[in-house]
Motif scaffolding. Structure first.
Motif, short mmCIF file in Angstrom:
data_model
loop_
_atom_site.label_atom_id
_atom_site.label_comp_id
_atom_site.label_asym_id
_atom_site.label_seq_id
_atom_site.Cartn_x
_atom_site.Cartn_y
_atom_site.Cartn_z
N TRP A 25 0.81 -1.21 0.00
CA TRP A 25 0.00 0.00 0.00
C TRP A 25 0.85 1.28 0.00
CZ3 TRP A 25 0.50 -3.53 3.86
CH2 TRP A 25 1.12 -3.10 5.03
N ASP A 26 2.16 1.14 0.15
CA ASP A 26 3.06 2.28 0.04
C ASP A 26 4.46 1.75 -0.28
OD1 ASP A 26 4.00 1.25 2.44
OD2 ASP A 26 3.28 2.93 3.67
N ILE A 48 -4.48 1.11 -0.25
CA ILE A 48 -3.92 2.40 -0.66
C ILE A 48 -4.88 3.53 -0.32
CG2 ILE A 48 -3.15 3.80 -2.61
CD1 ILE A 48 -2.32 1.18 -3.97
N ALA A 51 -5.17 4.06 3.48
CA ALA A 51 -3.95 4.65 4.04
C ALA A 51 -3.87 6.15 3.76
CB ALA A 51 -2.72 3.94 3.48
N TRP A 52 -4.52 6.59 2.68
CA TRP A 52 -4.51 8.00 2.32
C TRP A 52 -5.82 8.71 2.67
CZ3 TRP A 52 -1.82 8.02 -3.19
CH2 TRP A 52 -0.45 7.79 -3.00
N GLY A 53 -6.62 8.06 3.52
CA GLY A 53 -7.83 8.72 4.03
C GLY A 53 -8.98 8.75 3.05
N CYS A 54 -9.00 7.84 2.10
CA CYS A 54 -10.10 7.78 1.11
C CYS A 54 -10.84 6.46 1.24
CB CYS A 54 -9.55 7.91 -0.32
SG CYS A 54 -8.65 9.43 -0.65
N LEU A 60 -9.99 7.44 -4.28
CA LEU A 60 -8.64 7.99 -4.33
C LEU A 60 -8.48 8.68 -5.69
CD1 LEU A 60 -5.67 7.85 -2.99
CD2 LEU A 60 -5.29 6.05 -4.68
N ASN A 64 -3.30 10.40 -8.12
CA ASN A 64 -2.56 9.82 -6.99
C ASN A 64 -2.15 8.39 -7.29
OD1 ASN A 64 -3.60 12.23 -5.93
ND2 ASN A 64 -3.65 11.41 -3.85
N PHE A 68 1.61 7.13 -7.44
CA PHE A 68 2.05 6.03 -6.58
C PHE A 68 2.64 4.89 -7.40
CE2 PHE A 68 0.81 2.04 -4.27
CZ PHE A 68 1.83 2.10 -3.33
#
Length: 253
Positions: A25-26, A48, A51-54, A60, A64, A68
């Protein structure tokens, strides 16, 4: 991405051993997973986005996802497959341009699902519409002089609560049509009944990808004997990392 790297990734679906994909995821998680000696990396759209608040389901921003994907390519030495959901596209024109943007990052493969992520109901694309969408992806690879392993995902087994032989036959019909359209693999997340997975795999025209759930005992099942070529962990690696952080993080104020 070179054609040789794509070929390496494709061949992993035809080896005597199952291809296990621990979804990252990162960049940090990708490096850890690659460091364990895996032959390829894959992402989880849910992990993913979360982890990015979506929320999952193409919430997302697409740019992005492209950014990524570029970061993964720059920080890894193995083929990378990206969970692209439905490529954020309702129209064929948008699909074409989004595919161009993602395919130029250097990735080797994508998961491409037949669920309409922008619909307010849980709705799948008509099988022939989805076949046309897969053909568009293949046209893009030709225009870019590259190759992408298109892992065609069907969400039939998430859409329906009761799984049966008839539903497996419906999924196999989709697999046949997707294969004719140029798909390289078929992904059937949500199906967990071993007998039904074996029935599907025995008759599939494409290498079969399943997704483990939290209750699956991986060591008790020989997936190759079941007919499966690729096993994904989906967001469960992400959930495990969360659990470790929650249960082992200690600090004093």
């Amino acid at each position: 991405m070179t054609k040789n790297q794509f070929q390496t990734f494709k061949e992993l679906h035809y080896q005597k051993d199952v291809l296990y994909l621990f979804n990252c995821w990162d960049v940090m998680s990708a490096k850890i997973i690659e460091g364990k000696g895996v032959k390829a990396l894959a992402t989880s759209s849910y992990a993913i986005a979360d982890a990015w608040g979506c929320a999952d389901g193409e919430k997302l921003p697409f740019e992005n996802l492209v950014w990524f994907s570029q970061q993964l390519i720059h920080n890894s030495n193995v083929p990378v497959s990206v969970d692209a959901e439905g490529l954020y596209a309702d129209s064929l024109e948008t699909l074409y341009y989004n595919a161009q943007s993602l395919f130029t990052t250097g990735i080797s493969g994508i998961n491409f699902e037949d669920k309409k992520n922008r619909s307010h109901t849980y709705e799948l694309w008509n099988v022939n519409e989805q076949a046309e969408r897969i053909q568009i992806l293949k046209h893009v690879t030709t225009s870019l002089n590259t190759n992408i392993f298109v892992n065609a995902r069907t969400d039939l087994f998430f859409k329906e609560d009761k799984h049966s032989i008839d539903l497996v036959k419906e999924a196999l019909n989709r697999a046949e049509i997707y294969a004719d359209a140029g798909a390289d693999g078929i992904f059937i997340p949500g199906l967990t009944n071993i007998e039904l997975i074996e029935e599907f795999s025995r008759n599939s025209p494409l290498p079969v990808n399943i997704m483990l759930n939290s209750s699956t005992n991986i060591e008790s099942i020989n997936w190759k004997n079941v007919g499966v070529s690729r096993v994904s962990y989906g967001p469960h690696s992400y959930f495990q990392a969360q659990n470790i952080l929650e249960n082992h993080l200690t600090f004093s104020i």
